[in-house]
Motif scaffolding. Structure first.
Motif, short mmCIF file in Angstrom:
data_model
loop_
_atom_site.label_atom_id
_atom_site.label_comp_id
_atom_site.label_asym_id
_atom_site.label_seq_id
_atom_site.Cartn_x
_atom_site.Cartn_y
_atom_site.Cartn_z
N CYS A 303 0.84 -1.21 0.00
CA CYS A 303 0.00 0.00 0.00
C CYS A 303 0.87 1.25 0.00
O CYS A 303 0.56 2.24 -0.65
N THR A 304 1.94 1.22 0.78
CA THR A 304 2.79 2.42 0.89
C THR A 304 3.82 2.45 -0.25
O THR A 304 3.99 1.46 -0.97
N ASP A 305 4.50 3.60 -0.39
CA ASP A 305 5.37 3.81 -1.54
C ASP A 305 6.50 2.77 -1.63
O ASP A 305 7.18 2.50 -0.65
N ASN A 306 6.67 2.22 -2.82
CA ASN A 306 7.75 1.26 -3.08
C ASN A 306 8.03 1.29 -4.59
O ASN A 306 7.27 1.88 -5.36
N ALA A 307 9.13 0.64 -5.00
CA ALA A 307 9.46 0.69 -6.43
C ALA A 307 8.92 -0.52 -7.19
O ALA A 307 8.77 -0.46 -8.41
N ALA A 308 8.59 -1.61 -6.47
CA ALA A 308 8.05 -2.78 -7.16
C ALA A 308 6.78 -2.39 -7.93
O ALA A 308 6.54 -2.83 -9.05
N MET A 309 5.96 -1.53 -7.31
CA MET A 309 4.71 -1.11 -7.97
C MET A 309 5.01 -0.33 -9.26
O MET A 309 4.25 -0.38 -10.22
N ILE A 310 6.13 0.39 -9.28
CA ILE A 310 6.52 1.14 -10.49
C ILE A 310 6.96 0.15 -11.57
O ILE A 310 6.67 0.33 -12.76
N GLY A 311 7.58 -0.94 -11.13
CA GLY A 311 7.97 -2.01 -12.06
C GLY A 311 6.74 -2.73 -12.61
O GLY A 311 6.72 -3.16 -13.77
#
Ligand code: KG4
Ligand code: ZN
Length: 337
Positions: A303-311
């Protein structure tokens, strides 16, 4: 079978420096997040200048660790996905420059990603997305209902006219003397409170837009008045009254939008999706009013900011060949399209 797509992703839009390696937008090979929260909580909120300086200090280490933890070499990477916007300009710049440097040095394509697309696609780590889909995006900077007829097409059908829901949580927490970030604190307090205070109801009209500033100001005025008159108030009940009022409206409009747009799937996204009351309320309301709509509530870690979601989002940008350019600039108020 088509070839695997391996992306190195970077996120630095606010106060987390993050890098990740993701295969086919779904399989996380590494996910490194360096949070600055301990520094910013001393100031009661994110100080943009401090955030960008810390990103500069951390970004190389975080990137190196992400590649090392994934057990791959840069040769195997098919593209560099990164948050182009929206967010804090100084913070975004650091991630954008890191992405461009890597793209240039290793001759890899650039894949600019909208931060909110990232939050939405984080759901793909736990579920297959079904279209048409509606996402309720709730974070410190966003309150949006996003309709997606198919992957990577976004239509914002409703948004906040003033404060984001996370911002309202953080401000209410602040006047209650709670540390930053206040959302989780209000969540915790509200569990032992009752919604006994009659606060101004947030705007509820026929649109799918939101407004939380009236409700937030009402809480601030209420506390101020109690303090001036020396009257007692119960923080747990304030937290519960504020939360019930805000979430009833948020979930009510979400159910209405999902029915009108006839979606198959509703997903939660963004930092406030970690809220325990929102998670239970959305499940209960959909079960009773729109039981045919599939509901996905992402686990707390995504839910919180991370880079996997950008991938995860970058994978669709790759499939649709939405390449970036070396002269692209960080876009603090980027539109979702
Ligand atoms: O998505 P996010 O990590 O960063 C932004 O892109 O804004 O969201 C941060 C926001 C903060 O306002 C924080 O207080 C809120 O999410 N938040 C919560 C909870 N956990 C985080 N709000 C309410 N309840 C929570 N459990
Ligand atoms: Zn976010």
């Amino acid at each position: 079978m088509s070839k695997d797509v391996l992306l190195l992703a970077i996120e630095s839009s606010c106060d987390e420096t993050a890098a990740s390696v993701v295969r086919n937008g779904k399989e996380i090979l590494s996910n490194v997040v360096s949070s600055q929260i301990n520094v910013h909580s001393k100031f009661g909120g994110v100080i943009p200048e401090v955030a960008s300086r810390l990103h500069v200090e951390n970004v190389s280490v975080v990137l190196e660790e992400a590649v090392k933890n994934a057990g791959i070499t840069m040769d195997e990477i098919d593209g560099i996905a990164y948050t182009l916007g929206p967010g804090l300009i100084g913070s975004l710049h650091v991630g954008v420059i890191a992405a461009k440097t890597l793209a240039l040095a290793y001759n890899k394509p650039l894949l600019p990603v909208h931060h909110i697309a990232g939050h939405i696609f984080a759901n793909r780590f736990v579920d297959e997305l079904e279209y048409p889909l509606m996402a309720l995006v709730v974070s410190g900077g966003h309150t949006e209902l996003v309709y997606m007829p198919d992957p990577y097409h976004f239509e914002v059908v409703g948004q906040t006219m003033d404060d984001a829901i996370g911002e309202a949580y953080d401000k209410v927490a602040r006047v209650l003397g709670l540390p930053y970030p206040g959302g989780p604190q209000i969540d915790r307090l509200a569990k032992s409170g009752q919604p006994v205070y009659h606060l101004t109801k947030p705007m509820n009209d026929a649109s799918y837009n939101f407004s939380f500033s009236g409700l937030k100001s009402n809480v601030l005025q209420f506390i101020d008045r109690c303090k001036r008159k020396g009257e007692e108030y119960t923080p747990e009940n304030i937290a519960s009254s504020f939360q019930e009022s805000a979430l009833t409206l948020l979930v009510g409009k979400t159910v209405r939008a999902a029915i009108e747009y006839d979606v198959k799937h509703i997903v939660l996204a963004g930092g406030v999706a970690a809220n325990s009351r929102l998670r239970s309320m959305i499940q209960e309301e959909f079960a009773s009013k729109a039981p045919n709509v599939k509901v996905t509530i992402p686990p707390l870690w995504c839910c919180t900011d991370n880079a996997a979601m950008i991938g995860a989002a970058g994978y669709y940008a790759y499939l649709q060949e939405r390449w970036g350019e070396l002269n692209d600039k960080a876009s603090p108020s980027m539109e979702l399209f």
